[in-house]
Design a protein around this motif. Sequence first.
Motif, PDB file in Angstrom:
ATOM      1  N   UNK A 168       0.834  -1.204   0.000  1.00  0.00           N
ATOM      2  CA  UNK A 168       0.000   0.000   0.000  1.00  0.00           C
ATOM      3  C   UNK A 168       0.869   1.254   0.000  1.00  0.00           C
ATOM      4  N   UNK A 169       1.923   1.254   0.823  1.00  0.00           N
ATOM      5  CA  UNK A 169       2.794   2.433   0.919  1.00  0.00           C
ATOM      6  C   UNK A 169       3.544   2.700  -0.380  1.00  0.00           C
ATOM      7  N   UNK A 170       3.807   1.647  -1.166  1.00  0.00           N
ATOM      8  CA  UNK A 170       4.503   1.805  -2.444  1.00  0.00           C
ATOM      9  C   UNK A 170       3.541   2.057  -3.600  1.00  0.00           C
ATOM     10  N   UNK A 171       2.257   2.077  -3.289  1.00  0.00           N
ATOM     11  CA  UNK A 171       1.263   2.332  -4.322  1.00  0.00           C
ATOM     12  C   UNK A 171       0.963   1.138  -5.204  1.00  0.00           C
ATOM     13  N   UNK A 172       1.414  -0.047  -4.798  1.00  0.00           N
ATOM     14  CA  UNK A 172       1.175  -1.249  -5.595  1.00  0.00           C
ATOM     15  C   UNK A 172      -0.159  -1.914  -5.255  1.00  0.00           C
ATOM     16  N   UNK A 173      -0.784  -1.467  -4.177  1.00  0.00           N
ATOM     17  CA  UNK A 173      -2.041  -2.073  -3.746  1.00  0.00           C
ATOM     18  C   UNK A 173      -2.963  -0.993  -3.219  1.00  0.00           C
ATOM     19  N   UNK A 174      -4.202  -1.016  -3.691  1.00  0.00           N
ATOM     20  CA  UNK A 174      -5.217  -0.087  -3.211  1.00  0.00           C
ATOM     21  C   UNK A 174      -5.816  -0.645  -1.925  1.00  0.00           C
ATOM     22  N   UNK A 175      -5.900   0.154  -0.860  1.00  0.00           N
ATOM     23  CA  UNK A 175      -6.496  -0.342   0.392  1.00  0.00           C
ATOM     24  C   UNK A 175      -7.886  -0.933   0.207  1.00  0.00           C
ATOM     25  N   UNK A 176      -8.623  -0.442  -0.807  1.00  0.00           N
ATOM     26  CA  UNK A 176      -9.961  -0.968  -1.066  1.00  0.00           C
ATOM     27  C   UNK A 176      -9.921  -2.413  -1.555  1.00  0.00           C
TER      28      UNK A 176
END
Length: 250
Positions: A168-176
Amino acid sequence: MYTHILLHTLLKLAHFLHNVYIAIRYACIVGYRKCTGLLCARTELDLLLRMRAKTKKIPRHLVIVLGLCDESVLDCVRIIGWCIALNIPYISFFDRNGFLKKNEANLKEEFAKKRPDLIEHIIWNSHTKPPSQNGITGSKSKINVLLLSDTDNKGKIVTLVQSLTRAVSLGKLDPEDITDQLISEKLNMKGLPNPDLALIYGYTCSTHGLLPLHTRTTEFLTLPLYISISVEDFIYLLERYSKFVQRYGK
């Protein structure tokens, strides 16, 4: 002071009564075996095949919870052989301290010494599905044997949280996108079906760290603590399991 003496006496009495209960319980087990003719069979295989023939319900995935017992390699060797005879396709050995994982080579060596005829029937620590379930007489019959520890349970949760946070912090995964389904898939027990039956090998009736996520429909029974487990004890517990009716909350 008198209260302390009274409590100490009551504790000793409770411990004595518990030991009496255990002795009576095991005496009843022996009596049960005699009544059902289990002691008349000549070999372990005879016992297992006789039980298999009259039992309709056999666990698909059996997990042995070793608790605090470490000196159990030879028992594991025997249990694996029994599971092959009974066509149980998945068996896991769980000890939270990782004793068996550290001694995997020793376990394989002992199995090769004791049961060289069954080596080709075992898939060690694999996530794949056994190709056939035709019993020990089938040349392609396989059984998956897994060695599990705390790193495969609570430790796996920690690792999963860290990896999801990093993604999530690297933008590879959306929290949703973090859903119950995703978490369940990630925490799956190495691709195996959840255990149907867990046999606890220890002094305490406890899951010893097995996740509730993996044991929602698992039946728990306790193995007697002897120097070595007997095939009669193993069969007795499987027969008890076969009589359980799982209602799944209904």
